[in-house]
Design a protein around this motif. Structure first.
Motif, mmCIF file in Angstrom:
data_model
loop_
_atom_site.group_PDB
_atom_site.id
_atom_site.type_symbol
_atom_site.label_atom_id
_atom_site.label_comp_id
_atom_site.label_asym_id
_atom_site.label_seq_id
_atom_site.Cartn_x
_atom_site.Cartn_y
_atom_site.Cartn_z
ATOM 1 N N GLU A 209 0.832 -1.204 0.000
ATOM 2 C CA GLU A 209 0.000 0.000 0.000
ATOM 3 C C GLU A 209 0.869 1.258 0.000
ATOM 4 O O GLU A 209 0.551 2.245 -0.673
ATOM 5 N N ARG B 72 2.060 1.721 -3.465
ATOM 6 C CA ARG B 72 0.989 2.240 -4.330
ATOM 7 C C ARG B 72 0.835 3.753 -4.139
ATOM 8 O O ARG B 72 0.725 4.513 -5.100
ATOM 9 N N LYS C 41 1.789 6.753 -6.848
ATOM 10 C CA LYS C 41 0.756 7.709 -7.270
ATOM 11 C C LYS C 41 1.292 9.138 -7.209
ATOM 12 O O LYS C 41 1.041 9.942 -8.105
ATOM 13 N N ASP D 271 -7.604 0.181 -10.996
ATOM 14 C CA ASP D 271 -8.714 0.327 -10.040
ATOM 15 C C ASP D 271 -8.919 -0.943 -9.221
ATOM 16 O O ASP D 271 -9.329 -0.884 -8.060
ATOM 17 N N ARG E 216 -6.405 -0.893 -6.521
ATOM 18 C CA ARG E 216 -6.784 0.105 -5.517
ATOM 19 C C ARG E 216 -7.903 -0.458 -4.630
ATOM 20 O O ARG E 216 -7.846 -0.357 -3.402
#
Lengths: 148, 75
Positions: free
Chosen positions: A104, A107, A111, B53, B56
């Motif tokens: 996470e 990620r 981003k 997505d 996510r």
């Protein structure tokens, strides 16, 4: 697991790193010489490194330290698939050996660099015995076919 | 088809997240690193089959959020 904190300061540093990397894309030759051409491997171990590998021979990357203890190294490089953004995320200030960033955290950091997780390629890289960074590569300009 | 693959991905991911939580609570960094590697391996295996997505959503699934909250890394 550690906390991740990205504020305006980090965003400024990220923008600066991206700008500097864009001015100095790493040519495919240098990537090949370093043995880091994309291989489709999901895990790159120390033992996989080419003979005589010396990290100091690698082309420069632009690093940003992100609280708490994340190091993100960014570069723009030519790969056989085209011009790519390459982000490597590891941990520093480790209290103990054998750690790697959580998926996470990767990620979220990606981003911030404008890379949509999991990019076009993602793999883990052992950079010290038992210690791993996560690498993400995203194609930003595909190589034109018949022009290689 | 994509929903099926997404479900498969979650089915592989979630047990690893739970095991990672246990390793973190036990302060077993070697085990948690091994599990993180397995998580990344699962992610990379599904990278070409799923959309951003989907990742996510998976990483923000109720279980993932509950684990993050229990570990104190998410308010």
């Amino acid at each position: 697991m550690r906390l991740l904190s990205i504020g305006e300061r980090e965003r400024r540093l990220i923008a600066k790193a991206k700008e500097r990397a864009a001015r100095q894309p790493i040519p495919l030759r240098a990537i090949k010489d370093a043995g880091f051409v994309e291989q489709g491997k999901r895990q790159q171990m120390l033992a996989d490194r080419p003979p005589g590998f010396d990290r100091s021979d690698l082309p420069p990357t632009y690093s940003v330290m992100i609280p708490f203890g994340f190091r993100a190294a960014y570069s723009i490089e030519e790969q056989p698939s085209g011009l790519c953004a390459h982000l490597s995320i590891g941990l520093e200030d480790r209290k103990g050996k054998s750690m790697m960033p959580s998926v996470e955290a990767v990620r979220m950091i990606a981003k911030e660099f404008g890379i949509t997780f999991p990019g076009d390629m993602i793999w883990t890289e052992e950079y010290e015995p038992g210690e791993f960074a996560v690498n993400i590569v995203a194609v930003i300009e595909p190589r034109k076919t018949g022009n290689a | 088809m994509r929903e099926k693959i997404k479900a498969q991905f979650l089915a592989e991911l979630e047990p690893l997240l739970l095991q990672t939580e246990q390793a973190i609570l036990a302060k077993d960094s070697s085990a948690s690193t091994g599990l993180s590697l397995r998580v990344m391996d699962v992610v990379s295996r599904y990278a070409a089959q799923l959309e951003p997505d989907d990742f996510r959503d998976a990483l923000n699934s109720p279980l993932a959020r509950a684990i993050a909250k229990r570990l104190g890394v998410q308010p």
